[in-house]
Scaffold this motif. Structure first.
Motif, PDB file in Angstrom:
ATOM      1  N   LYS A  89       0.770  -1.582   0.347  1.00  0.00           N
ATOM      2  CA  LYS A  89      -0.023   0.290   0.047  1.00  0.00           C
ATOM      3  C   LYS A  89       1.257   1.396   0.242  1.00  0.00           C
ATOM      4  O   LYS A  89       0.391   2.139  -0.573  1.00  0.00           O
ATOM      5  CB  LYS A  89      -1.310   0.294   1.068  1.00  0.00           C
ATOM      6  CG  LYS A  89      -2.061   1.210   1.194  1.00  0.00           C
ATOM      7  CD  LYS A  89      -2.816   0.757   0.381  1.00  0.00           C
ATOM      8  CE  LYS A  89      -4.139   2.401   0.090  1.00  0.00           C
ATOM      9  NZ  LYS A  89      -4.753   2.427  -1.122  1.00  0.00           N
ATOM     10  N   GLU A  90       1.760   0.972   0.824  1.00  0.00           N
ATOM     11  CA  GLU A  90       2.831   1.778   1.077  1.00  0.00           C
ATOM     12  C   GLU A  90       3.590   2.852  -0.365  1.00  0.00           C
ATOM     13  O   GLU A  90       3.350   3.383  -1.099  1.00  0.00           O
ATOM     14  CB  GLU A  90       3.063   1.916   2.296  1.00  0.00           C
ATOM     15  CG  GLU A  90       4.299   3.343   2.394  1.00  0.00           C
ATOM     16  CD  GLU A  90       5.782   3.190   3.147  1.00  0.00           C
ATOM     17  OE1 GLU A  90       6.480   3.881   3.598  1.00  0.00           O
ATOM     18  OE2 GLU A  90       5.606   2.598   3.772  1.00  0.00           O
ATOM     19  N   ALA A  91       3.882   1.367  -0.955  1.00  0.00           N
ATOM     20  CA  ALA A  91       4.402   1.621  -2.424  1.00  0.00           C
ATOM     21  C   ALA A  91       3.774   1.942  -3.703  1.00  0.00           C
ATOM     22  O   ALA A  91       4.017   2.848  -4.078  1.00  0.00           O
ATOM     23  CB  ALA A  91       5.143   0.233  -3.359  1.00  0.00           C
ATOM     24  N   GLU A  92       2.357   1.573  -3.471  1.00  0.00           N
ATOM     25  CA  GLU A  92       1.295   2.123  -4.189  1.00  0.00           C
ATOM     26  C   GLU A  92       1.399   3.761  -4.696  1.00  0.00           C
ATOM     27  O   GLU A  92       1.055   4.103  -5.069  1.00  0.00           O
ATOM     28  CB  GLU A  92       0.032   1.846  -4.428  1.00  0.00           C
ATOM     29  CG  GLU A  92      -0.812   1.928  -5.135  1.00  0.00           C
ATOM     30  CD  GLU A  92      -2.260   1.659  -4.811  1.00  0.00           C
ATOM     31  OE1 GLU A  92      -2.995   1.404  -5.813  1.00  0.00           O
ATOM     32  OE2 GLU A  92      -2.389   0.999  -4.322  1.00  0.00           O
ATOM     33  N   GLU A  93       0.658   4.347  -3.224  1.00  0.00           N
ATOM     34  CA  GLU A  93       0.696   5.278  -2.618  1.00  0.00           C
ATOM     35  C   GLU A  93       2.099   6.145  -3.371  1.00  0.00           C
ATOM     36  O   GLU A  93       1.726   7.777  -3.770  1.00  0.00           O
ATOM     37  CB  GLU A  93       0.699   6.113  -1.017  1.00  0.00           C
ATOM     38  CG  GLU A  93      -0.282   5.384  -0.779  1.00  0.00           C
ATOM     39  CD  GLU A  93      -1.687   6.177  -1.504  1.00  0.00           C
ATOM     40  OE1 GLU A  93      -1.874   6.957  -1.421  1.00  0.00           O
ATOM     41  OE2 GLU A  93      -2.797   4.989  -2.153  1.00  0.00           O
ATOM     42  N   LYS A  94       3.629   5.910  -3.132  1.00  0.00           N
ATOM     43  CA  LYS A  94       4.357   6.382  -3.372  1.00  0.00           C
ATOM     44  C   LYS A  94       4.800   6.349  -5.310  1.00  0.00           C
ATOM     45  O   LYS A  94       5.432   7.214  -5.515  1.00  0.00           O
ATOM     46  CB  LYS A  94       5.923   6.365  -3.127  1.00  0.00           C
ATOM     47  CG  LYS A  94       5.807   6.461  -1.801  1.00  0.00           C
ATOM     48  CD  LYS A  94       7.236   5.846  -0.900  1.00  0.00           C
ATOM     49  CE  LYS A  94       7.542   6.277   0.534  1.00  0.00           C
ATOM     50  NZ  LYS A  94       8.789   5.629   1.177  1.00  0.00           N
ATOM     51  N   PHE A  95       4.487   5.375  -5.549  1.00  0.00           N
ATOM     52  CA  PHE A  95       4.644   5.263  -7.548  1.00  0.00           C
ATOM     53  C   PHE A  95       2.991   6.962  -7.485  1.00  0.00           C
ATOM     54  O   PHE A  95       3.827   7.331  -8.500  1.00  0.00           O
ATOM     55  CB  PHE A  95       3.286   3.923  -7.602  1.00  0.00           C
ATOM     56  CG  PHE A  95       3.742   3.729  -9.038  1.00  0.00           C
ATOM     57  CD1 PHE A  95       5.066   3.765  -9.735  1.00  0.00           C
ATOM     58  CD2 PHE A  95       2.437   3.770  -9.620  1.00  0.00           C
ATOM     59  CE1 PHE A  95       4.557   3.684 -11.471  1.00  0.00           C
ATOM     60  CE2 PHE A  95       2.660   3.628 -11.112  1.00  0.00           C
ATOM     61  CZ  PHE A  95       3.521   3.675 -12.163  1.00  0.00           C
ATOM     62  N   LYS A  96       1.656   6.548  -7.194  1.00  0.00           N
ATOM     63  CA  LYS A  96       1.421   7.516  -7.754  1.00  0.00           C
ATOM     64  C   LYS A  96       1.341   9.068  -7.191  1.00  0.00           C
ATOM     65  O   LYS A  96       1.576   9.431  -8.187  1.00  0.00           O
ATOM     66  CB  LYS A  96       0.034   7.445  -6.692  1.00  0.00           C
ATOM     67  CG  LYS A  96      -1.044   6.419  -6.873  1.00  0.00           C
ATOM     68  CD  LYS A  96      -2.376   6.347  -6.765  1.00  0.00           C
ATOM     69  CE  LYS A  96      -2.600   4.999  -6.557  1.00  0.00           C
ATOM     70  NZ  LYS A  96      -3.755   4.684  -5.364  1.00  0.00           N
ATOM     71  N   GLU A  97       2.688   9.156  -6.122  1.00  0.00           N
ATOM     72  CA  GLU A  97       3.506  10.934  -5.523  1.00  0.00           C
ATOM     73  C   GLU A  97       4.083  11.202  -6.457  1.00  0.00           C
ATOM     74  O   GLU A  97       4.168  12.374  -7.359  1.00  0.00           O
ATOM     75  CB  GLU A  97       3.893  10.024  -4.284  1.00  0.00           C
ATOM     76  CG  GLU A  97       4.041  11.675  -4.349  1.00  0.00           C
ATOM     77  CD  GLU A  97       4.228  12.177  -2.106  1.00  0.00           C
ATOM     78  OE1 GLU A  97       4.387  12.599  -1.682  1.00  0.00           O
ATOM     79  OE2 GLU A  97       6.122  10.719  -2.079  1.00  0.00           O
ATOM     80  N   ALA A  98       4.688   9.891  -7.100  1.00  0.00           N
ATOM     81  CA  ALA A  98       5.944   9.909  -8.185  1.00  0.00           C
ATOM     82  C   ALA A  98       5.434  10.214  -9.104  1.00  0.00           C
ATOM     83  O   ALA A  98       5.733  11.180 -10.327  1.00  0.00           O
ATOM     84  CB  ALA A  98       6.766   8.958  -8.206  1.00  0.00           C
ATOM     85  N   LYS A  99       4.033   9.448  -9.980  1.00  0.00           N
ATOM     86  CA  LYS A  99       3.927  10.233 -11.287  1.00  0.00           C
ATOM     87  C   LYS A  99       2.929  11.294 -11.039  1.00  0.00           C
ATOM     88  O   LYS A  99       3.344  12.237 -12.464  1.00  0.00           O
ATOM     89  CB  LYS A  99       2.630   8.763 -11.394  1.00  0.00           C
ATOM     90  CG  LYS A  99       1.670   9.122 -12.703  1.00  0.00           C
ATOM     91  CD  LYS A  99       1.296   7.080 -12.931  1.00  0.00           C
ATOM     92  CE  LYS A  99       0.107   7.311 -14.318  1.00  0.00           C
ATOM     93  NZ  LYS A  99      -0.538   8.880 -14.660  1.00  0.00           N
ATOM     94  N   GLU A 100       2.311  11.526 -10.037  1.00  0.00           N
ATOM     95  CA  GLU A 100       1.893  12.691 -10.400  1.00  0.00           C
ATOM     96  C   GLU A 100       2.759  14.191 -10.487  1.00  0.00           C
ATOM     97  O   GLU A 100       2.491  15.032 -11.212  1.00  0.00           O
ATOM     98  CB  GLU A 100       0.781  13.436  -8.944  1.00  0.00           C
ATOM     99  CG  GLU A 100       0.531  14.348  -8.957  1.00  0.00           C
ATOM    100  CD  GLU A 100      -0.590  14.681  -7.978  1.00  0.00           C
ATOM    101  OE1 GLU A 100      -0.416  16.099  -7.130  1.00  0.00           O
ATOM    102  OE2 GLU A 100      -0.268  14.089  -6.887  1.00  0.00           O
TER     103      GLU A 100
END
Length: 376
Positions: free
Chosen positions: A43-54
């Protein structure tokens, strides 16, 4: 919760190139991609992935990046278009932020005009001594600056000529791409947002309207600054475009290697050579500090590698309330190139010590026991 800075998310400075931003995003995307992170921590990795993508989507777009550099998250947040953004509906938002997103939902109320861009930040590497880092200093540096071109008076056009309004954008610096119900505003590719075309550029400044010079800048190095820290000098970066604000200058500190001391955070370390006789008999010796000299008392029988701590004789960091400590590491020096008399005296001393048994050598007994254990 407040959004993190897009540059911090990608781990790049504001002056990063498009290629640097792309490389940083690819690295984070590979690290936090959901396919590579399953189970605990997914879950934490997914949030960081979305954050980096944005962050990448905003900074890889020149127009969005320019808006973000000027206004922060508010400049690229479409949800700021209401009354709280400082205007009446979408028209107020476009007026406040320079029609960043164009005329959405019809013509809107956005103002027409040249695009304004903040200047790029500059970096300057400064090498200082450990003493200067510990106690601070005031110095001067030479940096590039820009002055209005005397030949064209800042117009960028050759003497006797003048700039003309850009035809594709009608001098506004922006063009609109319409697709059905929507109208999206973009920087004009012909004039690059300036709203004008210069048929005959000034030969002195090549149409820039400014000439690069050198200027002297006063810099204050704060006491306790550490390796890699940066000092920000606001407004001393590259000039902005079309009246935009200048960037900033960041002075990065490099500290020269010291002949005596090594710095570890706010602590200092040094090696103190002592003679065999001084180590054996003990006594007071002088040791160096950044502020002068200090004295330590060697006990009789001081061994090689013994460390003495002098409290408060280190460096007081820029954010510290008290100074660090100085650690003095004793190095017992063995004499070399002895003459016959000296050799005789050492042999006599050795024989006398042997008669006393292991009590004169604190490590001998324990070492002998360890050797014996190998053959049991």
């Amino acid at each position: 919760m407040a959004k993190r800075d897009y540059y911090d998310i990608l781990g790049v400075p504001k002056s990063a190139s498009d290629d640097d931003i792309k490389k940083a995003y690819r690295k984070l995307a590979m690290k936090y991609h959901p396919d590579r992170n399953q189970g605990e921590g997914a879950k934490e990795a997914e949030e960081k992935f979305k954050e980096a993508k944005e962050a990448y989507e905003m900074l890889s777009d020149p127009q969005k990046r320019g808006a973000y550099d000027q206004f922060g998250h508010a400049g690229v947040d479409p949800n700021m278009g209401g009354r709280g953004a400082g205007g009446e509906g979408m028209g107020g938002f476009a007026e406040a932020f320079g029609d960043i997103f164009g005329d959405i939902f019809g013509q809107g109320g956005g103002r027409r005009g040249q695009q304004v861009y903040r200047g790029s930040d500059l970096s300057y590497s400064m090498e200082i001594t450990l003493e200067e880092a510990a106690f601070g200093k005031e110095t001067q540096i030479r940096i590039p600056s820009w002055e209005e071109c005397g030949s064209c008076k800042g117009s960028g056009a050759k003497a006797g000529t003048s700039a003309k309004a850009c035809t594709p954008c009608n001098g506004t610096g922006t063009v609109h791409l319409r697709q059905g119900f929507f109208s999206i505003q973009q920087t004009c590719p012909h004039c690059r947002g300036s709203g004008k075309i210069i048929p005959e550029p000034c030969p002195a400044c090549n149409g820039a309207g400014q000439i690069k010079k050198q200027k002297t800048l006063e810099v204050r190095i704060p006491a306790g600054i550490a390796e890699g820290m940066r000092i920000r000098s606001a407004g001393n970066g590259e000039p902005g475009s079309n009246g935009g604000p200048p960037g900033d200058l960041y002075i990065e500190i490099r500290i020269k290697a010291h002949e005596v001391f090594e710095r570890d955070g706010d602590d200092l370390h040094c090696t103190v050579p002592v003679s065999v006789s001084t180590a054996a008999l003990g006594g007071a010796i002088e040791v160096p500090t950044l502020a002068g000299k200090a004295e330590i008392e060697l006990p009789e029988g001081t061994q090689h590698g013994k460390t003495f701590r002098l409290r408060g004789k280190g460096v007081k960091g820029v954010r510290a309330s008290t100074p660090g400590d100085l650690y003095c590491h004793v190095a017992v020096e063995i004499p070399v190139k002895l003459n016959d008399t000296q050799r005789k005296l050492f042999r006599e001393l050795d024989e006398a010590l042997q008669q006393g048994g292991d009590k004169h050598s604190p490590n001998a007994k324990s070492w002998t026991d360890r050797v014996k254990d190998l053959f049991k």
